[in-house]
Design an enzyme around this catalytic site. Structure first.
Site, short mmCIF file in Angstrom:
data_model
loop_
_atom_site.label_atom_id
_atom_site.label_comp_id
_atom_site.label_asym_id
_atom_site.label_seq_id
_atom_site.Cartn_x
_atom_site.Cartn_y
_atom_site.Cartn_z
N CYS A 63 0.86 -1.19 0.00
CA CYS A 63 0.00 0.00 0.00
C CYS A 63 0.88 1.23 0.00
CB CYS A 63 -0.95 0.03 1.18
SG CYS A 63 -2.13 1.41 1.07
N ASN A 150 -12.23 1.15 -1.47
CA ASN A 150 -11.07 0.39 -1.96
C ASN A 150 -11.46 -0.63 -3.03
OD1 ASN A 150 -8.25 0.17 -1.69
ND2 ASN A 150 -8.48 -1.76 -0.56
N CYS A 181 -0.93 3.74 -7.19
CA CYS A 181 -1.64 2.92 -6.21
C CYS A 181 -1.60 1.47 -6.68
CB CYS A 181 -3.09 3.39 -6.07
SG CYS A 181 -4.12 2.32 -5.04
#
Length: 246
Positions: A63, A150, A181
């Site tokens: 992440c 998400n 990302c």
């Protein structure tokens, strides 16, 4: 991360002899908020222990914004701490964070000025921009897609990304980050974007794969993953922020 990094490694298996297995341990996060990101990062020690139980050869922290939201330069602290957990568990392994990998991947390309796309809300995207600026990478332009959920980030259509990238002010950029990302898919659109923009295009996942391969002391090359993994940087030094095992 759980789809694109294995895809990159599978593609590498078509041109190189090494074979890979992929193992994952999950940190919970449903909405991309500072509070959930902080809680997620706190859970990373557990994940490092679980994966080192399997005696993996390299760990990737998947992440980017969880790291960057913890403070400037935090990827170095995280990599050192999590490597320490693997040492304590008797299975030392190098640790690569996607945040550090993006920084090192851009430096490897010699990219001093970039444009980027991110799925985050605007304040978190600003955090990414400020983090990269602190690492001597100037962000000329960026687009925050502002996707809070998400799962919705993972469902974003990568076919839309080249057009979004073209709309950025990228003329003076040395490279373009198609996805800052590891949750937002982009691998299938990277080479199209490179042809469209006429310059190197990377993603957080591609940079992570590059650094993981270098942490394993393997040539960082994989077909279909853009200029960084084309072979031109196959022997590039591992980023200084990544901690290697004994």
């Amino acid at each position: 991360m759980e789809t694109e990094v294995p895809a990159i490694l599978r593609a590498r298996e078509t041109v190189a002899p090494e074979r890979f297995t992929f193992h994952s341990s999950r940190m919970r996060m449903t909405h991309v908020t500072p509070e959930q990101l902080k809680a997620m990062d706190a859970d990373s020690d557990r994940c490092a222990l679980e994966l080192s139980d399997a005696h993996v050869d390299v760990l990737g922290y998947a992440c980017l914004v969880a790291i960057m939201s913890m403070g400037l330069g935090y990827h170095r602290i995280s990599e050192e701490r999590l490597h320490g957990r693997t040492v304590e568990n008797g299975a030392p392994a190098p640790v690569v964070t996607s945040a550090g990998a993006l920084v090192h991947g851009l430096h490897t390309l010699g990219a001093k000025k970039i444009a980027l796309l991110a799925p985050y809300m605007r304040p978190l995207t600003r955090t990414v921009v400020d983090y990269l600026t602190h690492e001597s990478i100037e962000v000329l332009d960026y687009e925050a897609l502002e996707i809070p959920n998400n799962l919705d980030v993972a469902a974003h259509d990568p076919a839309k990304l080249p057009g979004l990238a073209r709309a950025l002010d990228h003329a003076d950029a040395d490279a373009v980050v198609l996805s800052a990302c590891v949750q937002m898919p982009s691998l299938g659109a990277v080479e199209e974007a490179e042809q469209l923009l006429g310059k190197p295009v990377v993603s957080a996942a591609i940079c992570t794969a590059h650094q993981m391969l270098r942490a394993l002391d393997l040539p960082a090359v994989a077909p279909g993953a853009g200029h960084l993994l084309s072979g031109a940087y196959a022997q590039a030094p591992l980023g200084t922020g990544s901690t290697c095992g004994e």
